[in-house]
Design a protein around this motif. Structure first.
Motif, short mmCIF file in Angstrom:
data_model
loop_
_atom_site.label_atom_id
_atom_site.label_comp_id
_atom_site.label_asym_id
_atom_site.label_seq_id
_atom_site.Cartn_x
_atom_site.Cartn_y
_atom_site.Cartn_z
N LEU A 244 0.83 -1.21 0.00
CA LEU A 244 0.00 0.00 0.00
C LEU A 244 0.87 1.26 0.00
O LEU A 244 0.54 2.25 -0.67
CB LEU A 244 -0.94 -0.01 1.21
N ALA A 245 1.97 1.21 0.75
CA ALA A 245 2.89 2.35 0.79
C ALA A 245 3.53 2.58 -0.58
O ALA A 245 3.77 3.73 -0.98
CB ALA A 245 3.96 2.13 1.85
N PHE A 246 3.82 1.50 -1.30
CA PHE A 246 4.36 1.58 -2.66
C PHE A 246 3.39 2.36 -3.56
O PHE A 246 3.77 3.32 -4.25
CB PHE A 246 4.58 0.15 -3.16
N ALA A 247 2.13 1.96 -3.53
CA ALA A 247 1.12 2.63 -4.36
C ALA A 247 0.96 4.09 -3.97
O ALA A 247 0.88 4.98 -4.84
CB ALA A 247 -0.22 1.89 -4.25
N GLU A 248 0.94 4.37 -2.67
CA GLU A 248 0.74 5.74 -2.20
C GLU A 248 1.92 6.64 -2.56
O GLU A 248 1.73 7.82 -2.89
CB GLU A 248 0.52 5.74 -0.68
N ALA A 249 3.12 6.10 -2.53
CA ALA A 249 4.31 6.91 -2.84
C ALA A 249 4.22 7.47 -4.26
O ALA A 249 4.47 8.67 -4.48
CB ALA A 249 5.57 6.06 -2.68
N TYR A 250 3.83 6.63 -5.22
CA TYR A 250 3.79 7.10 -6.61
C TYR A 250 2.49 7.85 -6.92
O TYR A 250 2.44 8.62 -7.89
CB TYR A 250 4.01 5.93 -7.56
N ARG A 251 1.47 7.65 -6.09
CA ARG A 251 0.24 8.44 -6.28
C ARG A 251 0.47 9.87 -5.83
O ARG A 251 0.07 10.82 -6.50
CB ARG A 251 -0.90 7.81 -5.46
N ASP B 263 5.21 12.26 -2.84
CA ASP B 263 5.54 13.03 -1.64
C ASP B 263 6.74 12.40 -0.94
O ASP B 263 6.82 11.17 -0.83
CB ASP B 263 4.32 13.05 -0.71
N ASP B 264 7.65 13.23 -0.44
CA ASP B 264 8.86 12.70 0.23
C ASP B 264 8.51 11.81 1.40
O ASP B 264 9.13 10.76 1.60
CB ASP B 264 9.74 13.86 0.71
N GLU B 265 7.53 12.21 2.21
CA GLU B 265 7.17 11.42 3.39
C GLU B 265 6.56 10.07 2.99
O GLU B 265 6.80 9.06 3.64
CB GLU B 265 6.18 12.20 4.25
N ALA B 266 5.80 10.07 1.90
CA ALA B 266 5.23 8.81 1.43
C ALA B 266 6.33 7.85 0.97
O ALA B 266 6.26 6.64 1.22
CB ALA B 266 4.24 9.07 0.29
N PHE B 267 7.33 8.36 0.30
CA PHE B 267 8.45 7.51 -0.11
C PHE B 267 9.23 7.01 1.10
O PHE B 267 9.75 5.89 1.10
CB PHE B 267 9.37 8.26 -1.08
N HIS B 268 9.31 7.85 2.13
CA HIS B 268 9.99 7.42 3.36
C HIS B 268 9.22 6.27 4.01
O HIS B 268 9.83 5.31 4.53
CB HIS B 268 10.11 8.60 4.31
N GLU B 269 7.88 6.34 4.00
CA GLU B 269 7.06 5.25 4.56
C GLU B 269 7.26 3.97 3.76
O GLU B 269 7.32 2.88 4.33
CB GLU B 269 5.59 5.66 4.56
#
Length: 334
Positions: A171-178, A181-187
């Motif tokens: 889910l974090a993978f999908a959210e990062a590219y959606r 955002d830097d914080e999303a990629f960190h997650e």
């Protein structure tokens, strides 16, 4: 001191063995530190391993217990982070300056001087005090983790936690590219790191396959780690700490950092597609079957060795374990 469960031991026993090994490793490193930044980095790796281990048993120990113990370990790691974070920030800046050929060269040196002169770096005794405090807290962490009680038995102790952690990472993978955002990629990076370490823990079930997954997750987490380091550089350039540095120069460095991030994220996407292709339930079921089969094979191997040595054998138990594996495979196929 391999960070692995053993198919021949109860998962609960393996958990306690690994906890003792990783805490002993971290304390030995901290107590014999010749270079503080390196010692802190290595000790924090042991703490991250423990947190990945804890996530693997999360459903088995209950959410309240997990959150309490995870927060305790997290806070130990954070207490050691100050000096190490400044070191990584400076090294990332120097590497970016060299690879992106940022001119004038004095620009990177000016920003690094802002790091060295920050308020957090003003007390030279602070790193040593943090190390001493972390050493004592690790004793407490060991006692707390040794007292944990687990629901279920054998692979059931870790199966749900594996599925949950893997699902969160997907889910974090999908959210990062959606969101981009830097914080999303960190997650996502944290999810990839957890998967890497959990694959290491379970690799003895099938070293070729799970070892390859661990290697791929490690490579991905390193890419995302480099991405995070660059995001920290950009944030630092936008902070009050760098207001004395030429504004145009800071904008140049930030632009080069973003260019480097785009390249890293393109590669990370392709690696993520491969690593997270399987669904969470499918992965959990497969690894569980690998684990049960590995335990049965080891029992047969031990029995054959005992027979060859003239010590009898334990064929009954070994055959029973193989039969139980067969039942589980048939049940999962129904």
């Amino acid at each position: 001191m391999a960070f692995r469960f053993k198919p021949t031991e109860r998962i609960e026993d393996g958990f306690q063995r690994i906890v003792a090994e990783q805490i002993a490793r971290a304390q030995e490193i901290l107590r014999n530190a010749s270079e503080e930044s390196i010692a802190v980095h290595e000790a924090r790796k042991s703490i991250k391993r423990l947190r990945a281990l804890l996530r693997l048993v999360r459903p088995s120990i209950g959410e309240k217990t997990f959150k309490s113990e995870n927060a305790f370990l997290r806070d130990i790691g954070l207490s050691l982070s100050g000096a190490r974070d400044r070191f990584v920030l400076a090294e990332t800046l120097k590497k970016l300056g060299a690879e992106a050929q940022i001119e004038p060269r004095s620009l990177i040196a000016d920003v690094c001087a802002c790091i060295a002169g920050g308020s957090e770096a003003s007390d030279p005794e602070q790193p040593r005090l943090a190390i001493k405090q972390a050493d004592a807290l690790l004793d407490e962490a060991k006692a707390r983790l040794e007292a944990l009680k687990f629901a279920g038995s054998q692979f059931d102790v870790v199966g749900a936690g594996l599925e949950q952690s893997y699902r969160r990472a997907r889910l974090a993978f999908a959210e990062a590219y959606r969101s981009d955002d830097d914080e999303a990629f960190h997650e996502w990076r944290k999810g990839a790191q957890t998967h890497w370490r959990q694959m290491l823990l379970l690799a003895p079930a099938w070293p070729g396959y799970l070892g390859a997954r661990a290697a791929e997750a490690r490579a991905l987490s390193q890419l995302l780690g480099d991405d995070h380091d660059l995001a920290v550089v950009v944030a630092f350039l936008q902070s009050e700490a760098t207001t004395g540095v030429d504004e145009e120069g800071r904008a140049c460095i930030a632009a080069k950092a973003r260019d480097a991030q785009r390249a890293l994220r393109a590669e990370a996407y392709a690696r993520g597609q491969r690593l997270f292709a399987a669904g969470p339930k499918r992965l959990r079921r497969a690894v569980g079957e690998f684990w049960n089969a590995a335990a049965a094979l080891k029992a047969l191997e031990d029995d054959r060795a005992a027979e060859l040595s003239g010590n009898g054998g334990n064929g009954g138990k070994a055959r029973k374990r193989v039969t139980n594996v067969g039942r589980k495979v048939r049940k999962s196929a129904e």
